[in-house]
Scaffold this motif. Sequence first.
Motif, PDB file in Angstrom:
ATOM      1  N   GLY A 181       5.279 -38.172  41.130  1.00 20.66           N
ATOM      2  CA  GLY A 181       5.894 -37.598  39.938  1.00 20.66           C
ATOM      3  C   GLY A 181       6.702 -36.352  40.220  1.00 20.66           C
ATOM      4  O   GLY A 181       7.299 -35.781  39.307  1.00 20.66           O
ATOM      5  N   LYS A 182       6.766 -35.932  41.479  1.00 24.85           N
ATOM      6  CA  LYS A 182       7.440 -34.688  41.834  1.00 24.85           C
ATOM      7  C   LYS A 182       8.561 -34.859  42.860  1.00 24.85           C
ATOM      8  O   LYS A 182       9.598 -34.217  42.757  1.00 24.85           O
ATOM      9  CB  LYS A 182       6.421 -33.678  42.399  1.00 24.85           C
ATOM     10  CG  LYS A 182       5.494 -33.049  41.375  1.00 24.85           C
ATOM     11  CD  LYS A 182       4.528 -32.098  42.049  1.00 24.85           C
ATOM     12  CE  LYS A 182       3.685 -31.332  41.030  1.00 24.85           C
ATOM     13  NZ  LYS A 182       4.423 -30.211  40.428  1.00 24.85           N
ATOM     14  N   LEU A 183       8.356 -35.675  43.865  1.00 17.96           N
ATOM     15  CA  LEU A 183       9.245 -35.658  45.027  1.00 17.96           C
ATOM     16  C   LEU A 183      10.405 -36.641  44.955  1.00 17.96           C
ATOM     17  O   LEU A 183      11.386 -36.486  45.690  1.00 17.96           O
ATOM     18  CB  LEU A 183       8.431 -35.944  46.312  1.00 17.96           C
ATOM     19  CG  LEU A 183       7.262 -34.995  46.596  1.00 17.96           C
ATOM     20  CD1 LEU A 183       6.572 -35.391  47.897  1.00 17.96           C
ATOM     21  CD2 LEU A 183       7.723 -33.549  46.651  1.00 17.96           C
ATOM     22  N   LEU A 184      10.329 -37.656  44.090  1.00 19.29           N
ATOM     23  CA  LEU A 184      11.329 -38.722  44.078  1.00 19.29           C
ATOM     24  C   LEU A 184      11.743 -39.044  42.649  1.00 19.29           C
ATOM     25  O   LEU A 184      10.892 -39.294  41.792  1.00 19.29           O
ATOM     26  CB  LEU A 184      10.754 -39.978  44.743  1.00 19.29           C
ATOM     27  CG  LEU A 184      11.582 -41.260  44.673  1.00 19.29           C
ATOM     28  CD1 LEU A 184      12.942 -41.090  45.346  1.00 19.29           C
ATOM     29  CD2 LEU A 184      10.813 -42.420  45.307  1.00 19.29           C
ATOM     30  N   ALA A 185      13.047 -39.043  42.391  1.00 22.48           N
ATOM     31  CA  ALA A 185      13.559 -39.375  41.060  1.00 22.48           C
ATOM     32  C   ALA A 185      14.643 -40.440  41.165  1.00 22.48           C
ATOM     33  O   ALA A 185      15.468 -40.421  42.085  1.00 22.48           O
ATOM     34  CB  ALA A 185      14.126 -38.137  40.374  1.00 22.48           C
ATOM     35  N   ILE A 186      14.634 -41.366  40.210  1.00 19.43           N
ATOM     36  CA  ILE A 186      15.665 -42.385  40.075  1.00 19.43           C
ATOM     37  C   ILE A 186      16.495 -42.027  38.852  1.00 19.43           C
ATOM     38  O   ILE A 186      15.950 -41.903  37.747  1.00 19.43           O
ATOM     39  CB  ILE A 186      15.068 -43.794  39.892  1.00 19.43           C
ATOM     40  CG1 ILE A 186      13.874 -44.031  40.830  1.00 19.43           C
ATOM     41  CG2 ILE A 186      16.142 -44.852  40.065  1.00 19.43           C
ATOM     42  CD1 ILE A 186      14.190 -43.967  42.288  1.00 19.43           C
ATOM     43  N   LEU A 187      17.797 -41.847  39.028  1.00 19.34           N
ATOM     44  CA  LEU A 187      18.695 -41.533  37.917  1.00 19.34           C
ATOM     45  C   LEU A 187      19.580 -42.738  37.626  1.00 19.34           C
ATOM     46  O   LEU A 187      20.276 -43.241  38.512  1.00 19.34           O
ATOM     47  CB  LEU A 187      19.598 -40.333  38.250  1.00 19.34           C
ATOM     48  CG  LEU A 187      19.063 -38.929  37.911  1.00 19.34           C
ATOM     49  CD1 LEU A 187      17.800 -38.625  38.708  1.00 19.34           C
ATOM     50  CD2 LEU A 187      20.137 -37.880  38.181  1.00 19.34           C
ATOM     51  N   GLN A 188      19.533 -43.215  36.392  1.00 26.74           N
ATOM     52  CA  GLN A 188      20.390 -44.315  35.942  1.00 26.74           C
ATOM     53  C   GLN A 188      21.610 -43.713  35.247  1.00 26.74           C
ATOM     54  O   GLN A 188      21.471 -42.980  34.264  1.00 26.74           O
ATOM     55  CB  GLN A 188      19.620 -45.213  34.975  1.00 26.74           C
ATOM     56  CG  GLN A 188      20.400 -46.414  34.477  1.00 26.74           C
ATOM     57  CD  GLN A 188      19.709 -47.082  33.301  1.00 26.74           C
ATOM     58  OE1 GLN A 188      19.362 -46.420  32.328  1.00 26.74           O
ATOM     59  NE2 GLN A 188      19.503 -48.390  33.392  1.00 26.74           N
ATOM     60  N   VAL A 189      22.793 -44.018  35.785  1.00 27.29           N
ATOM     61  CA  VAL A 189      24.021 -43.429  35.248  1.00 27.29           C
ATOM     62  C   VAL A 189      24.941 -44.523  34.731  1.00 27.29           C
ATOM     63  O   VAL A 189      24.843 -45.689  35.124  1.00 27.29           O
ATOM     64  CB  VAL A 189      24.753 -42.581  36.313  1.00 27.29           C
ATOM     65  CG1 VAL A 189      23.842 -41.478  36.843  1.00 27.29           C
ATOM     66  CG2 VAL A 189      25.259 -43.450  37.461  1.00 27.29           C
ATOM     67  N   SER A 190      25.844 -44.132  33.850  1.00 28.71           N
ATOM     68  CA  SER A 190      26.787 -45.076  33.245  1.00 28.71           C
ATOM     69  C   SER A 190      28.206 -44.597  33.519  1.00 28.71           C
ATOM     70  O   SER A 190      28.702 -43.680  32.870  1.00 28.71           O
ATOM     71  CB  SER A 190      26.540 -45.173  31.731  1.00 28.71           C
ATOM     72  OG  SER A 190      27.419 -46.100  31.138  1.00 28.71           O
ATOM     73  N   LYS A 191      28.851 -45.236  34.500  1.00 29.28           N
ATOM     74  CA  LYS A 191      30.211 -44.859  34.867  1.00 29.28           C
ATOM     75  C   LYS A 191      31.212 -45.476  33.892  1.00 29.28           C
ATOM     76  O   LYS A 191      31.055 -46.621  33.469  1.00 29.28           O
ATOM     77  CB  LYS A 191      30.531 -45.324  36.289  1.00 29.28           C
ATOM     78  CG  LYS A 191      29.733 -44.607  37.370  1.00 29.28           C
ATOM     79  CD  LYS A 191      30.166 -45.064  38.765  1.00 29.28           C
ATOM     80  CE  LYS A 191      29.396 -44.355  39.864  1.00 29.28           C
ATOM     81  NZ  LYS A 191      29.820 -44.796  41.211  1.00 29.28           N
ATOM     82  N   ARG A 192      32.236 -44.690  33.567  1.00 26.34           N
ATOM     83  CA  ARG A 192      33.294 -45.161  32.668  1.00 26.34           C
ATOM     84  C   ARG A 192      34.691 -44.982  33.258  1.00 26.34           C
ATOM     85  O   ARG A 192      35.686 -45.367  32.647  1.00 26.34           O
ATOM     86  CB  ARG A 192      33.207 -44.401  31.337  1.00 26.34           C
ATOM     87  CG  ARG A 192      31.934 -44.693  30.548  1.00 26.34           C
ATOM     88  CD  ARG A 192      31.880 -46.156  30.090  1.00 26.34           C
ATOM     89  NE  ARG A 192      30.670 -46.463  29.329  1.00 26.34           N
ATOM     90  CZ  ARG A 192      29.578 -47.018  29.856  1.00 26.34           C
ATOM     91  NH1 ARG A 192      29.559 -47.318  31.152  1.00 26.34           N
ATOM     92  NH2 ARG A 192      28.524 -47.289  29.116  1.00 26.34           N
ATOM     93  N   GLY A 193      34.764 -44.384  34.452  1.00 23.01           N
ATOM     94  CA  GLY A 193      36.061 -44.191  35.094  1.00 23.01           C
ATOM     95  C   GLY A 193      35.874 -43.714  36.513  1.00 23.01           C
ATOM     96  O   GLY A 193      34.751 -43.430  36.962  1.00 23.01           O
ATOM     97  N   ALA A 194      36.993 -43.601  37.245  1.00 24.60           N
ATOM     98  CA  ALA A 194      36.927 -43.232  38.659  1.00 24.60           C
ATOM     99  C   ALA A 194      36.303 -41.857  38.862  1.00 24.60           C
ATOM    100  O   ALA A 194      35.621 -41.604  39.861  1.00 24.60           O
ATOM    101  CB  ALA A 194      38.337 -43.275  39.258  1.00 24.60           C
ATOM    102  N   PHE A 195      36.540 -40.965  37.907  1.00 20.61           N
ATOM    103  CA  PHE A 195      35.997 -39.618  38.032  1.00 20.61           C
ATOM    104  C   PHE A 195      34.473 -39.615  38.044  1.00 20.61           C
ATOM    105  O   PHE A 195      33.853 -38.693  38.563  1.00 20.61           O
ATOM    106  CB  PHE A 195      36.520 -38.754  36.875  1.00 20.61           C
ATOM    107  CG  PHE A 195      36.365 -37.280  37.098  1.00 20.61           C
ATOM    108  CD1 PHE A 195      37.170 -36.616  38.001  1.00 20.61           C
ATOM    109  CD2 PHE A 195      35.400 -36.549  36.403  1.00 20.61           C
ATOM    110  CE1 PHE A 195      37.038 -35.243  38.218  1.00 20.61           C
ATOM    111  CE2 PHE A 195      35.256 -35.187  36.611  1.00 20.61           C
ATOM    112  CZ  PHE A 195      36.079 -34.525  37.521  1.00 20.61           C
ATOM    113  N   ASP A 196      33.875 -40.651  37.499  1.00 15.48           N
ATOM    114  CA  ASP A 196      32.416 -40.704  37.421  1.00 15.48           C
ATOM    115  C   ASP A 196      31.758 -40.990  38.765  1.00 15.48           C
ATOM    116  O   ASP A 196      30.542 -40.823  38.897  1.00 15.48           O
ATOM    117  CB  ASP A 196      31.978 -41.749  36.384  1.00 15.48           C
ATOM    118  CG  ASP A 196      32.155 -41.251  34.961  1.00 15.48           C
ATOM    119  OD1 ASP A 196      32.171 -40.028  34.765  1.00 15.48           O
ATOM    120  OD2 ASP A 196      32.267 -42.095  34.043  1.00 15.48           O
TER     121      ASP A 196
END
Length: 505
Positions: free
Chosen positions: A371-386
């Motif tokens: 619960g401290k050392l590892l995180a999974i981030l789910q992101v939603s890209k909408r363009g190249a800048f993302d």
Amino acid sequence: MTSPKQHDTTTDAPVDDLRSAIELLSRHPGQIISTQRPVDPKGELAGVYRHIGAGGTVMRPTRIGPAMMFDSIKGFPDSRVLVGVMASRERVALLLGAKSEDLAHHMGKAVANPVQPVVIKSEHAPVQEVVHRADDEGFDLRTLLPAPTNTPEDAGPFFCLGLVLGTDPDEGHSDVTIHRLCVQGKDELSIFFAPGRHIDVFRQKAEARGEALPITINMGLDPAIAIGACFEAPTTPFGYDELAVAGALRGKPVELAPAVTVDQHAIARAEIVIEGVILPNKRIREDTNTDTGLAMPEFPGYTGPANPSLPVIKVTAVTMRKGAILQTLVGPGEEHVNLAGIPTEASILNACEAALPGFVKNVYAHSAGGGKLLAILQVSKRGAFDDGNARQAAIIALGAYRELKNVFLVDDDVDPFDTNDVLWAMQTRYQGDMDTMFLQGVTGHVLDPSQTPEYNPALASKGTTCKTVFDCTAPWHLRKEFVRAQFQDVDPRPFAPDLFPGGDA
């Protein structure tokens, strides 16, 4: 880990203490069991629960399973011990009235909208129904409360779910945190502080004046209180009382009562409260009574070394409810994952939302990191800048929670709670030499045995580390090459009703 099924909580009575939490769980099959078989709190209790429901980073075989009440404790005929209340994400969601995948959002709203605790009269505090004063004849913590040991090598018996409440002697604000508390004598405990803990700052201020710091140790609580207490700075800076998170989660303030023997407050609906003071300028070796050289199993899955010099708590009283329940956890188990991890998720999500609105969809503080050392981030890209925003989100996450070590970034077609899905993304959307970011020599966590100069000579001190970001997202300009196979959207419930309760047959 796959996303757990959800329970319908619309008919459940509200939870405001441990007993109402147990009552709620008892109405949901498979969430809590009990045994009358006598169990030894020294090693055996944790050894049993390892197979029942410990999970987390516990050495296999283990699993995620029900909470468990031990009704017959060897040497303690009037005691009961409860373990595993928060040892499954599904159960935490049930107890907090949320969906498991929405817990970060749920907690994030609570920390942003705190409801401050209130003080009630002592006569209305259930935890003071029974009072044992340390100056009473025969008072002895070692025979009064069945503090367990997790393994035969532990430094001694530990209170593993003791919520310490202390007050800044200069500013007057209070804080609550869970600490490692080893029973050292009939009226003494040692307390371990990881660097930066607020109550340790309070202790240092008092000690500089030659004064003791009054504290209470609150055990057997509404799970909202325990989880809310695990937020850390910068999400909850100095002056933020984490009891207000539980107030927000429950929609009403946590009730406190004046302690019986020290100038401090106790959580009124706790099962057990230990009152006392942290003594100035007194230290003790953690394994004074056992000489094992070891402390207890901690969240990374290892038994750490006994600390050679820890502050001492002088106990002045123990108060409790009639028929009090001692609540504990298995050190490296899934219960720690949820206690530490869900506030971590909320902290990261709130920080990312403030900087990159709508971009980070969800966060999972993975069991493998305690619960401290590892995180999974789910992101939603909408363009190249993302493409750049994804990596920026990882940097924000590392800033929002300083003990975080590794971050995985995945697209919004990947389930962050399903390890197989995350590893699939790593195999097909990741190249090690171009999709890995290293941040060297950054503050981490002292209980990770790899974060030492002996392991990595490039590290300046214990508790510093190389932090890593694994970008497992598809590049925007190649997104059409990374579309997952699309299956027909069919309602499976009529075909397999037993697997989907509540569906139409």
